[in-house]
Design an enzyme around this catalytic site. Structure first.
Site, PDB file in Angstrom:
ATOM      1  N   SER A   1      40.577  26.767  61.540  1.00 32.43           N
ATOM      2  CA  SER A   1      39.722  26.009  60.638  1.00 32.43           C
ATOM      3  C   SER A   1      39.533  24.569  61.103  1.00 32.43           C
ATOM      4  CB  SER A   1      40.335  25.996  59.231  1.00 32.43           C
ATOM      5  OG  SER A   1      39.660  25.101  58.381  1.00 32.43           O
TER       6      SER A   1
ATOM      7  N   GLN B   1      36.300  27.436  63.771  1.00 32.95           N
ATOM      8  CA  GLN B   1      35.420  27.452  62.616  1.00 32.95           C
ATOM      9  C   GLN B   1      34.819  26.071  62.362  1.00 32.95           C
ATOM     10  OE1 GLN B   1      36.533  25.945  59.514  1.00 32.95           O
ATOM     11  NE2 GLN B   1      35.517  27.072  57.893  1.00 32.95           N
TER      12      GLN B   1
ATOM     13  N   LYS C   1      29.781  33.078  58.539  1.00 32.75           N
ATOM     14  CA  LYS C   1      30.741  33.568  57.547  1.00 32.75           C
ATOM     15  C   LYS C   1      30.257  33.257  56.134  1.00 32.75           C
ATOM     16  CE  LYS C   1      35.704  33.434  56.532  1.00 32.75           C
ATOM     17  NZ  LYS C   1      35.669  33.049  55.115  1.00 32.75           N
TER      18      LYS C   1
ATOM     19  N   HIS D   1      34.432  34.040  50.265  1.00 32.01           N
ATOM     20  CA  HIS D   1      35.391  32.945  50.458  1.00 32.01           C
ATOM     21  C   HIS D   1      36.689  33.197  49.680  1.00 32.01           C
ATOM     22  CE1 HIS D   1      35.026  28.924  52.500  1.00 32.01           C
ATOM     23  NE2 HIS D   1      36.239  28.850  52.003  1.00 32.01           N
TER      24      HIS D   1
END
Length: 390
Positions: free
Chosen positions: A108, A128, A254, A278
């Site tokens: 992340s 990400q 995503k 999510h």
């Protein structure tokens, strides 16, 4: 059997709750508003059944597949999550565990470890990106990821900054200064194992985001970066197509729940999409990803790779997702609970649980490979699926 080993993800969660300070565990649990989506993500899998055979079963089962050009030993990827205070090794431990089990780790933008350290631990790393800051700032992060050796990008856009949880949100300080440490002392002292791990590592969680640091600057605090993200103008499909054009490798979008968004992702040149809400942390009452997966797979499954992210706790969940059109699944909370329970070995334990469950399901269903699975292998009750944006 070692006392550190656990047999299910549910047991890993129980151990995580016992070992983490209340605020840290609550942050992992998350969810939003009433928690309808959070609950549906897991309960939906239980509403699906498997159709077993009783003889002529396969002596060998192949679990290997590829995602965005990466060969992996099982159709499970570690989803990018911000691990600020679970374990001192954080995302590096997760990356090592994923590498040890032959799969990809996602990192992340809000992670607690820099991308260079994570790629060194697992070359099969996907970084990400959030649409945060200016295009120049986003491009800087992309270039840093490229220089680090990242194999692919994950672009996450499914976040509406939903506020409020009926059970209360965790209390998280912006910085762990003396005042904050005094405030949280009762919590941390009640969890001596968690505290001793960080004490042995020689530091306390600093709650910063090192992958969002600007050249020559200091890493922003999590909340500082989060505030900038909230202030950034929202991306258009043209913005996402531009981002796609800046990366010469594979890119996953995503957060897709709708057929029309899936088609736009194809048009934008994405390599893959993650069917995800999510983790139930966004708009509550959004259907579980497994409910919308079949309609999306029917619409674009022959044009783009599809992974499912949300609610996976068992190997049979993975089998159900693959049978209904996913190439692989991504897990988040499951491996975080394993990390809390036993560090890197705990994450490996979770991946082993999923592998074992997949193997058992394939055996019972008479399949020699996950690639042999079809929707006909799954018992789907009337009214189970949801089709959005068709």
């Amino acid at each position: 059997m070692s006392k550190t080993w656990f047999e299910t993800v549910a047991e890993a969660q129980r151990r995580a709750q016992k070992r983490l300070p209340k605020s840290v565990y609550s942050a992992l649990l998350a969810g939003s508003e009433k928690g309808v989506s959070y609950d549906d993500n897991t309960t939906a899998f239980g509403q699906l059944g498997l159709a077993p055979h009783c003889a002529g079963l396969s002596a060998k089962r192949d679990l290997a597949t590829t995602v965005m050009g990466e060969e992996i030993a099982l159709p499970v990827i570690c989803s990018p999550t911000g691990v600020q205070a679970v374990h001192p090794d954080g995302e590096v431990a997760i990356a090592r565990a994923a590498a040890a089990r032959g799969t990809i780790t996602g990192l992340s933008s809000f992670a607690s470890k820099p991308v260079e350290e994570v790629v060194a631990a697992n070359p099969q790393t996907f970084f990400q990106i959030y649409w945060l800051g200016s295009r120049d700032a986003i491009l800087q992060r992309i270039e840093r990821a490229r220089a680090a050796g990242v194999r692919g990008l994950i672009v996450t856009t499914d976040w509406s900054f939903s506020m409020g949880r009926d059970w209360g949100s965790p209390s998280i300080p912006e910085k762990l200064n003396a005042k904050a440490m005094l405030q949280f002392a009762p919590e941390t002292l009640a969890r001596p194992r968690w505290l001793s791990r960080f004490a042995r590592a020689g530091y306390i969680p600093d709650l910063t985001a090192p992958n969002l640091v600007e050249p020559g600057g200091q890493a922003p605090t999590f909340f500082g970066a989060y505030y900038e993200w909230m202030q950034t103008p929202l991306p258009s499909w043209e913005d996402l197509a531009w981002l796609r054009s800046q990366w010469d490798g594979p890119v996953m979008l995503k957060g897709v729940c709708r057929v029309d968004d899936a088609k736009r992702a194809v048009d934008a040149g994405m390599t893959a999409i993650s069917v995800s809400n999510h983790g139930g942390n966004n708009l509550d009452t959004t259907p579980a990803p497994i409910r919308v997966l079949p309609s999306i797979a029917d619409a674009v499954g022959d044009q783009i790779e599809i992974v499912l992210d949300g609610g996976v706790r068992r190997g049979s969940d993975v089998v159900k997702a693959v049978a209904l059109g996913a190439r692989a699944v991504m897990i988040g909370r499951a491996y975080l609970w394993g990390l809390a329970a036993n560090g890197q070995a705990g994450v490996e334990n979770v991946l082993d649980i999923l592998r074992g469950g997949m193997d058992s399901a394939l055996l019972g269903m008479g399949k020699s490979s996950i690639h042999d699975l079809t929707p006909g292998d799954i018992v789907i009750p009337p009214g189970f699926t949801r089709t959005l944006g068709a």
